[in-house]
Structures are given as C-alpha cells and as structure tokens.
Design an enzyme around this catalytic site. Structure first.
Site, PDB file in Angstrom:
ATOM      1  N   TYR A 185     -13.147  -3.348  10.819  1.00 43.95           N
ATOM      2  CA  TYR A 185     -11.836  -2.700  10.708  1.00 43.95           C
ATOM      3  C   TYR A 185     -11.036  -2.894  11.989  1.00 43.95           C
ATOM      4  O   TYR A 185      -9.872  -3.320  11.964  1.00 43.95           O
ATOM      5  CB  TYR A 185     -12.026  -1.215  10.420  1.00 43.95           C
ATOM      6  CG  TYR A 185     -10.747  -0.434  10.284  1.00 43.95           C
ATOM      7  CD1 TYR A 185     -10.027  -0.435   9.094  1.00 43.95           C
ATOM      8  CD2 TYR A 185     -10.240   0.307  11.354  1.00 43.95           C
ATOM      9  CE1 TYR A 185      -8.844   0.282   8.966  1.00 43.95           C
ATOM     10  CE2 TYR A 185      -9.063   1.022  11.240  1.00 43.95           C
ATOM     11  CZ  TYR A 185      -8.364   1.013  10.046  1.00 43.95           C
ATOM     12  OH  TYR A 185      -7.192   1.725   9.931  1.00 43.95           O
ATOM     13  N   ALA A 221     -11.422  -5.068  14.424  1.00 43.12           N
ATOM     14  CA  ALA A 221     -11.097  -6.473  14.681  1.00 43.12           C
ATOM     15  C   ALA A 221      -9.918  -6.932  13.835  1.00 43.12           C
ATOM     16  O   ALA A 221      -9.025  -7.648  14.311  1.00 43.12           O
ATOM     17  CB  ALA A 221     -12.319  -7.346  14.410  1.00 43.12           C
ATOM     18  N   GLY A 276       0.827  -1.204   0.000  1.00 43.58           N
ATOM     19  CA  GLY A 276       0.000   0.000   0.000  1.00 43.58           C
ATOM     20  C   GLY A 276       0.857   1.248   0.000  1.00 43.58           C
ATOM     21  O   GLY A 276       0.565   2.223   0.707  1.00 43.58           O
TER      22      GLY A 276
END
Length: 244
Positions: free
Chosen positions: A152, A154, A9
């Site tokens: 998100y 978790a 990313g």
C-alpha cells in the site's frame, strides 16, 4: 466553479465527500465506482435532486480501456473533464513476506495505474485548452511508510512521484497537478480496526481526533479552485499533525 469533474472511487468514504463538495461548488460530477453501484447511483440522485449535475459510471480504473470509456460517458453528458480527482483505492494489511505477487500488482495497478489511465484519457483536451486541474489522493504512508502495509505504502509513494514529475512536465501548459495525503480518516475501512486501535490512533494525532472525509474534501476543493492557481506539484497532508 462550473466545471466538469471526474472522481474515481467516488461512491463511498472520502470519494463521496469529494463528490459532494465539488458538486456544491458548481461542478458537474462523474462518480466512478467499481462495485458500489447502489451507493453511486444514490449519490448521483441526491446531487441531481439538489439542483446539481452528476452521473454514476462503473469502471475498474486499473483497466485503461474501461477507465477511458467511463470518462467518455461523463464527457458525453457534461462536456470535457477539466477537474480529475484520482481517489480510487484499496487497502490490505499484510507482513511483507505474506504479500503475494498478485496483491502487490493489484495495489500498483489501482493506485498508480489508475491515475495513469485516467490522466491519459483527460490530458489531450487539457493540453489543447492549456488548462486543467488534477488532484491525486495518496496517503501519509506514502510519505513515511508503514509496517505491514508495504504494498500500500509503495503504491501511494508512486502516486506522489507521479504527481511531482507530471506537475513539472505540465506546468508550461498551465495544467496543475497536486496531491492530497490523508492521515487516519474515519471511514468504513478504518472502523474495521476496532475501538481500541482507533483510540490509540486518536492519541497519536496531535489534533486529538480522527480525520473526517469532509476534511479531505475541503483540501481537494481548495486545490481545484482558482485561489490555488499558483500551486502545483505539492503534497498537502490532511492528518491532524499525525506525521509531524
């Protein structure tokens, strides 16, 4: 630093800042992206134009074969990956009862699964050399939890569990595994919340401002350096005191 790094990313936001910082410190950097080809290639050209080494490689890190192939391309260009930064992420804001199984699985696949796949790909060389550094990007929501972001939070908590457990497992091999948990960072994703919400978030931050991608990049760079060679299994929050 003079090492080969792989940043998932890495084309935008926090990832882009991490790539720039590692390149500035002498790393040859593999810039992973999923859809932002133009941004990733522009970033690689920027770094190469400044005398550094970088290459953009496309892969969905949730796909183990694709992630491994991307890492192989970087290693063919620059040599074995010695620094791995798992930054790739997605975010959605939903009530739990409105969260589909597809979204739940995708969150876990990108955040926890992505880290699993990339670590598995770089680990054989690190184990052989008994040296390496892995930094996973989680979130303060993985530490504290957040309403309307259960999937998100978790999945980011899973990244923290992975970090701490793997650090313990790999410490005898002199491979360090740490985690950075950003707070509210001023990125394109956060800006979509709107000016009113952003102002409230600033009020909730003791430091009196939103974080910048560069704040996170500096934390990652510290954990990668030899200065941090006795630090492993830690979660470093970069949040201006938001969850104090």
């Amino acid at each position: 630093m003079g090492k080969t790094a792989f940043v998932t990313g890495g084309s935008r936001g926090i990832g882009r800042a991490i790539v720039r910082r590692l390149a500035a410190e002498g790393c040859a950097v593999g810039i992973n992206y999923l859809q932002s080809e133009k941004e990733a290639k522009a970033l690689a050209a920027e770094i190469c134009g400044q005398g550094g080494c970088a290459v953009a490689v496309q892969a969905d890190v949730a796909d183990g074969a694709a992630a491994a192939a991307a890492i192989r391309r970087v290693e063919e260009a620059f040599g074995p990956v010695e620094v791995l930064v798992n930054n790739a992420g997605i975010a959605h804001n939903h009530l739990f009862q409105d969260t589909s199984e597809e979204l739940w699985n995708r969150m876990l696949a990108v955040h926890a699964g992505g880290a699993f796949h990339t670590i598995q790909a770089v680990l054989p060389h690190m184990l052989h050399e008994k040296e390496g550094c892995i930094v996973n990007i989680s979130s303060i929501w993985g530490l504290r939890g957040a309403a309307c972001e259960v999937a998100y939070a978790a999945s980011k908590a899973a990244v923290i569990g992975l970090t701490r457990s793997l650090a313990m497992e790999l410490a005898p091999s002199h491979i360090r595994v740490n985690c950075v948990a950003p707070g509210v960072i001023e990125t394109d994703m956060v800006r979509t919340l709107g000016a009113e919400t952003l102002a409230k978030l600033v009020e909730q931050t003791p430091a009196g401002r939103l974080g910048r991608p560069e704040d996170v990049a500096k934390a990652v760079a510290f954990l990668v350096r030899e200065d941090a060679d006795f630090i492993t299994g830690q979660v470093l929050t970069v949040d201006g005191g938001f969850i104090l």
